[in-house]
Scaffold this motif. Structure first.
Motif, PDB file in Angstrom:
ATOM      1  N   GLN A 130       0.743  -1.323  -0.094  1.00 52.61           N
ATOM      2  CA  GLN A 130      -0.139  -0.120  -0.057  1.00 52.61           C
ATOM      3  C   GLN A 130       1.033   1.256   0.233  1.00 52.61           C
ATOM      4  O   GLN A 130       1.978   1.185   0.502  1.00 52.61           O
ATOM      5  CB  GLN A 130      -0.848   0.179   1.114  1.00 52.61           C
ATOM      6  N   GLY A 131       0.271   2.258  -0.691  1.00 46.20           N
ATOM      7  CA  GLY A 131       0.984   3.446  -0.532  1.00 46.20           C
ATOM      8  C   GLY A 131       2.221   3.782  -1.120  1.00 46.20           C
ATOM      9  O   GLY A 131       2.898   2.698  -1.633  1.00 46.20           O
ATOM     10  N   ARG A 132       2.638   4.975  -1.430  1.00 45.05           N
ATOM     11  CA  ARG A 132       4.106   5.224  -1.782  1.00 45.05           C
ATOM     12  C   ARG A 132       4.746   6.316  -0.932  1.00 45.05           C
ATOM     13  O   ARG A 132       5.898   6.710  -1.257  1.00 45.05           O
ATOM     14  CB  ARG A 132       4.236   5.617  -3.274  1.00 45.05           C
ATOM     15  N   GLY A 133       4.006   7.001  -0.024  1.00 45.62           N
ATOM     16  CA  GLY A 133       4.742   8.164   0.806  1.00 45.62           C
ATOM     17  C   GLY A 133       5.473   7.586   1.709  1.00 45.62           C
ATOM     18  O   GLY A 133       5.582   6.280   2.032  1.00 45.62           O
ATOM     19  N   THR A 134       6.005   8.598   2.414  1.00 44.19           N
ATOM     20  CA  THR A 134       7.077   7.757   3.594  1.00 44.19           C
ATOM     21  C   THR A 134       6.176   7.286   4.770  1.00 44.19           C
ATOM     22  O   THR A 134       4.984   7.415   4.974  1.00 44.19           O
ATOM     23  CB  THR A 134       7.635   9.166   4.415  1.00 44.19           C
ATOM     24  N   ASN A 135       6.871   5.959   5.130  1.00 43.29           N
ATOM     25  CA  ASN A 135       6.420   5.153   6.426  1.00 43.29           C
ATOM     26  C   ASN A 135       5.230   4.223   5.517  1.00 43.29           C
ATOM     27  O   ASN A 135       4.696   3.626   6.486  1.00 43.29           O
ATOM     28  CB  ASN A 135       5.773   5.977   7.506  1.00 43.29           C
ATOM     29  N   THR A 136       4.735   4.195   4.249  1.00 45.22           N
ATOM     30  CA  THR A 136       3.891   3.219   3.887  1.00 45.22           C
ATOM     31  C   THR A 136       4.609   1.969   3.421  1.00 45.22           C
ATOM     32  O   THR A 136       5.804   1.996   3.542  1.00 45.22           O
ATOM     33  CB  THR A 136       3.367   3.859   2.347  1.00 45.22           C
ATOM     34  N   HIS A 137       4.095   0.895   3.112  1.00 46.06           N
ATOM     35  CA  HIS A 137       4.507  -0.355   3.326  1.00 46.06           C
ATOM     36  C   HIS A 137       5.237  -0.489   2.026  1.00 46.06           C
ATOM     37  O   HIS A 137       6.396  -1.307   1.785  1.00 46.06           O
ATOM     38  CB  HIS A 137       3.316  -1.328   3.073  1.00 46.06           C
TER      39      HIS A 137
ATOM     40  N   VAL B 193      13.034   0.451   0.502  1.00 46.01           N
ATOM     41  CA  VAL B 193      14.171   0.691   1.217  1.00 46.01           C
ATOM     42  C   VAL B 193      14.971  -0.455   1.723  1.00 46.01           C
ATOM     43  O   VAL B 193      16.083  -0.581   1.680  1.00 46.01           O
ATOM     44  CB  VAL B 193      13.954   1.935   2.468  1.00 46.01           C
ATOM     45  N   ALA B 194      14.266  -1.051   2.360  1.00 45.01           N
ATOM     46  CA  ALA B 194      14.534  -2.408   3.136  1.00 45.01           C
ATOM     47  C   ALA B 194      15.110  -3.404   1.976  1.00 45.01           C
ATOM     48  O   ALA B 194      16.262  -4.019   2.185  1.00 45.01           O
ATOM     49  CB  ALA B 194      13.413  -3.048   4.020  1.00 45.01           C
ATOM     50  N   ASP B 195      14.503  -3.692   0.801  1.00 45.26           N
ATOM     51  CA  ASP B 195      14.703  -4.991  -0.091  1.00 45.26           C
ATOM     52  C   ASP B 195      15.486  -3.967  -1.197  1.00 45.26           C
ATOM     53  O   ASP B 195      15.959  -4.968  -2.208  1.00 45.26           O
ATOM     54  CB  ASP B 195      13.646  -5.620  -0.563  1.00 45.26           C
ATOM     55  N   GLY B 196      15.680  -2.753  -1.553  1.00 40.69           N
ATOM     56  CA  GLY B 196      16.376  -2.334  -2.529  1.00 40.69           C
ATOM     57  C   GLY B 196      15.524  -2.408  -3.844  1.00 40.69           C
ATOM     58  O   GLY B 196      16.013  -2.455  -4.953  1.00 40.69           O
ATOM     59  N   HIS B 197      14.344  -2.557  -4.132  1.00 44.38           N
ATOM     60  CA  HIS B 197      13.256  -2.919  -4.877  1.00 44.38           C
ATOM     61  C   HIS B 197      12.595  -1.395  -5.214  1.00 44.38           C
ATOM     62  O   HIS B 197      11.941  -0.543  -4.656  1.00 44.38           O
ATOM     63  CB  HIS B 197      12.227  -3.774  -4.715  1.00 44.38           C
TER      64      HIS B 197
END
Length: 483
Positions: free
Chosen positions: A70-77, A83-87
């Motif tokens: 969901q979402g694309r703003g900061t703190n969204t999934h 950030v975590a997986d580099g995708h």
């Protein structure tokens, strides 16, 4: 070359009018992450919900691993995942726009059009016309060759009863052509809070995926279609429990008709235009067998007069003769056979059949008054009593081509049809095994190549038409020959 959209500040004068400066400016730079997209893992057949929060709002597909977030703003999934997986490359499943995260800019690149097309295939009227003449095979992304329209459906658990109906209906040309163009039904209004239109949308999506000539894989999962079926049938039909295809087909066609704002008029929806026929039913009440002589004599009373009713139908129920109780002289059971025309004699207006209710007995005759463009026959193989379900294995001998249904019409009604009573088989559903644990498979005709295919969930194989007539046919769809 990828385009990155950069928004500019909106300027205004003191009185509120805009300056001539554009609201947005397009800068041509290359998105460095397009080569990380993995088309082999992309699958848009499943429900569009976030794999973490299970919400359906603002869902994006990661084009590197195929998961939904969901979402694309900061703190969204989706942001956290990038950030975590580099995708980095994501597709909004609703707006069909591509974005690069965590930088959060829109990516516009023509090389991504094939992904957009797989998510939402679009057919022009010219392309739809060519479907009936196209003999070219398509190649999936893994190299598998497939014929558009002849594509396997995934069996999630026990939904083969549903798959065979969807496969056969996808070969009914007017129905297919109507649902391949979303604008045909986009403006149909339903009452507030009515979710039945979801059934129409999901069926349209499924047909577009089945006939997609540029698919990434050579099969389709009917997951979203089945979710709509479970929801709208109030769990009467599920994909974890086997059901009867004829019950599902009857419910599905009537539900589609209602969702398309269909009325009792024969041209009020594409369903009735394709499948609706008309018959006349003659009903005569029989005296009870234990009645005394006086009651038996009074057959001229109004109670025993023949009643005539006009009735529309979407399919015809054909009754099989009962199977022999005893084995033959060689101590073996011979599988009985019956001719299709023998079963159809039920509808010639002369053959009577007794029907018993709890209190009364009736003698009924059926007379077809109008044949539909597509005629569905249901061959009744199962009889239920208090203790168990019994299956009749009688083989029905039927021709695949040039079946003349005019033979069961009266001369006056046959004359009204102007000689258009010749039909050809386009779909055949077969039941294999015992009533409780049996499976279903479908035979469909690919019109351009005149090749028959057997479809059992994901398995699609070509088959000779002579082999189809040897099976335990259960439901058949015949198409009226126009020429």
């Amino acid at each position: 070359m990828a385009e990155v959209i950069v928004k500019k500040r909106k300027l205004s004068t003191e009185n509120g009018t805009d300056f001539s400066e554009p609201l947005s400016k397009t800068i041509h730079i290359q998105c460095p992450y397009l080569d990380t997209i993995n088309r082999h893992v992309l699958d848009f057949d499943f429900e569009k919900l976030c794999s973490v929060s299970l919400t359906r709002i603002n869902v994006y597909a990661c084009l590197v691993c195929g998961k939904y977030f969901q979402g694309r703003g900061t703190n969204t999934h989706a942001y956290t995942h990038s950030v975590a997986d580099g995708h980095h490359v994501f597709l909004n499943l609703h707006t069909l726009k591509f974005y690069c995260l965590p930088d959060n800019y829109e990516v516009i690149d023509s090389s991504l059009n094939d992904i957009k097309y797989v998510l939402n295939p679009i057919f022009t009227p010219e392309q739809i016309k060519q479907l009936d003449t196209n003999t070219k095979m398509s190649r999936a992304i893994d190299g598998t060759m497939y014929m558009p329209g002849i594509v396997g459906l995934n069996n999630i658990k026990a939904n083969d009863y549903c798959n065979v109906i969807l496969q056969c209906l996808s070969q009914v040309r007017p129905l297919r052509n109507y649902f391949l163009r979303e604008e045909n039904y986009a403006n149909i209004k339903r009452p507030p809070g009515d979710s039945s239109f979801l059934l129409v949308q999901r069926f349209g999506e499924l047909l577009r995926k089945l006939w997609n000539p540029r698919a990434f894989k050579a099969h389709v999962s009917p997951h979203e279609m089945l979710q709509a079926v479970v929801l709208w049938s109030k769990k009467r039909f599920q994909f974890i429990k086997q059901s009867d295809p004829i019950d599902f087909m009857s419910w599905f066609l009537n539900s589609l008709h209602m969702a398309l704002n269909g009325t009792k008029k024969s041209n009020s929806s594409i369903i009735y235009k394709s499948f609706l026929g008309h018959m006349r039913i003659y009903t005569r009440k029989l005296p009870p067998p234990d009645a005394d002589d006086a009651a038996k004599v009074d057959l001229s009373s109004e109670d025993y007069a023949e009643m005539i009713t006009e009735s529309p139908f979407l399919y015809l129920t054909c009754d099989l003769p009962p199977t022999p109780l005893f084995t033959d002289e060689f101590r073996e059971n011979i599988i009985p056979q019956v001719n299709l025309y023998q079963l159809l004699s039920k509808f010639n207006g002369q053959t009577s059949k007794e029907y018993k209710t709890y209190k009364e007995n009736f003698l009924k005759r059926f007379e077809i008054t109008q044949l539909p463009p597509y005629l569905i026959l249901y061959i009744k193989r199962f009889t239920k009593n208090t203790f168990f379900v019994e299956k009749n294995p009688t083989v029905v001998n039927f021709p695949v081509k040039n079946v003349d249904f005019g033979d069961i019409l009266t001369p006056e009604i046959k004359a009204k049809h102007n000689g258009k009573t010749i039909y050809e088989l386009v779909g055949n559903i077969v039941h294999d095994g015992t009533p409780e644990k049996g499976t279903y498979r479908a035979h469909v005709l690919h019109t351009p190549t005149q090749q028959w295919y057997e479809m059992q969930d994901l398995h699609v194989t070509s088959i000779l038409p002579q082999m189809i007539t040897l099976t335990e046919a259960y439901i058949q769809i015949y198409e009226l020959k126009q020429d």
